[in-house]
Design a protein around this motif. Structure first.
Motif, short mmCIF file in Angstrom:
data_model
loop_
_atom_site.label_atom_id
_atom_site.label_comp_id
_atom_site.label_asym_id
_atom_site.label_seq_id
_atom_site.Cartn_x
_atom_site.Cartn_y
_atom_site.Cartn_z
N LEU A 28 1.88 -5.65 -8.30
CA LEU A 28 1.63 -6.23 -6.99
C LEU A 28 0.88 -5.26 -6.10
N ILE A 29 0.10 -5.80 -5.19
CA ILE A 29 -0.51 -5.00 -4.13
C ILE A 29 0.17 -5.46 -2.85
N VAL A 30 0.88 -4.55 -2.19
CA VAL A 30 1.65 -4.91 -1.01
C VAL A 30 1.43 -3.92 0.13
N LYS A 31 1.68 -4.40 1.33
CA LYS A 31 1.68 -3.53 2.50
C LYS A 31 3.13 -3.19 2.82
N VAL A 32 3.36 -1.96 3.26
CA VAL A 32 4.69 -1.55 3.67
C VAL A 32 4.86 -1.93 5.13
N THR A 66 13.27 -1.05 -3.14
CA THR A 66 14.12 0.14 -3.14
C THR A 66 13.31 1.32 -3.65
N ALA A 67 12.97 2.24 -2.75
CA ALA A 67 12.19 3.43 -3.12
C ALA A 67 13.15 4.57 -3.43
N ARG A 68 12.87 5.28 -4.51
CA ARG A 68 13.73 6.39 -4.91
C ARG A 68 12.95 7.70 -4.93
N ASN A 69 13.57 8.74 -4.42
CA ASN A 69 13.05 10.11 -4.47
C ASN A 69 11.58 10.21 -4.05
N ASN A 70 10.66 10.58 -4.97
CA ASN A 70 9.26 10.77 -4.59
C ASN A 70 8.60 9.50 -4.06
N GLN A 71 9.10 8.34 -4.50
CA GLN A 71 8.52 7.08 -4.01
C GLN A 71 8.70 6.94 -2.50
N VAL A 72 9.77 7.54 -1.96
CA VAL A 72 10.06 7.44 -0.53
C VAL A 72 8.87 7.95 0.29
N ASP A 73 8.26 9.04 -0.16
CA ASP A 73 7.13 9.64 0.58
C ASP A 73 5.91 8.73 0.59
N GLN A 74 5.76 7.90 -0.44
CA GLN A 74 4.58 7.03 -0.53
C GLN A 74 4.75 5.75 0.27
N LEU A 83 2.13 -1.54 -6.83
CA LEU A 83 3.36 -1.37 -7.60
C LEU A 83 3.06 -1.84 -9.01
N ARG A 84 3.20 -0.94 -9.97
CA ARG A 84 2.93 -1.28 -11.36
C ARG A 84 4.23 -1.35 -12.15
N ASN A 85 4.37 -2.40 -12.95
CA ASN A 85 5.53 -2.59 -13.79
C ASN A 85 6.83 -2.62 -12.97
N ALA A 86 6.79 -3.31 -11.84
CA ALA A 86 7.97 -3.43 -10.98
C ALA A 86 8.92 -4.46 -11.56
N LYS A 87 10.19 -4.34 -11.17
CA LYS A 87 11.19 -5.30 -11.67
C LYS A 87 12.05 -5.77 -10.51
N GLY A 103 7.41 2.52 -14.48
CA GLY A 103 6.39 1.96 -13.61
C GLY A 103 5.75 3.02 -12.74
N ARG A 104 4.94 2.57 -11.79
CA ARG A 104 4.23 3.53 -10.95
C ARG A 104 4.02 2.94 -9.55
N VAL A 105 4.07 3.82 -8.57
CA VAL A 105 3.75 3.46 -7.19
C VAL A 105 2.51 4.25 -6.81
N GLU A 106 1.45 3.57 -6.39
CA GLU A 106 0.22 4.27 -6.00
C GLU A 106 -0.22 3.80 -4.63
N VAL A 107 -0.52 4.75 -3.76
CA VAL A 107 -1.08 4.40 -2.45
C VAL A 107 -2.55 4.08 -2.67
N THR A 108 -3.04 3.02 -2.04
CA THR A 108 -4.41 2.60 -2.24
C THR A 108 -5.08 2.30 -0.89
N GLU A 109 -6.34 1.83 -0.93
CA GLU A 109 -7.05 1.52 0.31
C GLU A 109 -6.30 0.42 1.07
#
Length: 134
Positions: A28-32, A66-74, A83-87, A103-109
């Motif tokens: 998914l591509i989402v806004k926080v 639910t963001a965990r550890n390093n994901q919190v900063d992103q 969000l890649r391979n989210a469940k 999975g992976r969390v990536e900040v994008t444009e």
């Protein structure tokens, strides 16, 4: 003869309103919308355990992530993330989106869509129903 290498499949991106309980492998591509630290504790090995509840969404709706550890900063408010391979995890009968080590969390444009905040999928309560086999 070597097997021909299959081309990498392009990820299929879905919208928030198509998320369902008990499903995984979502891109998914989402806004926080917002992010709130709900747990921060140090472990004996000096590693911090941090968990944040983040409201994320797209033009179809929102869901708690639910963001965990390093994901919190992103997961900063107003940032756009992939969000890649989210469940979907169930928490007290409601859906939560999560990305584990697979999975992976990536900040994008920044995305151009407006988040549909009044359609919060995490506010829908699901009842666990036991289906009896006859």
């Amino acid at each position: 003869m070597a097997e021909p290498k299959s081309p990498m499949r392009k990820p299929v991106f879905i919208k928030v309103d198509s998320l369902r309980p008990g499903t995984s492998g979502h891109n998914l591509i989402v806004k926080v919308v917002s992010s709130k630290l709900v747990l921060q504790k140090g472990r004996p090995d000096d590693r911090q355990v941090r968990i944040a509840e983040c409201l994320v969404g797209d033009e179809t709706g929102t869901i708690l992530f639910t963001a965990r550890n390093n994901q919190v900063d992103q997961m900063k408010a107003d940032s756009t993330v992939i969000l890649r391979n989210a469940k979907i995890d169930m928490f007290k009968g409601s859906m939560r989106l999560a990305v584990d080590k697979w999975g992976r969390v990536e900040v994008t444009e920044p995305a151009t869509f407006i988040v549909k905040e009044y359609n919060n999928l995490s506010l829908v309560e699901y009842e666990l129903v036991n289906v009896m086999e006859e």
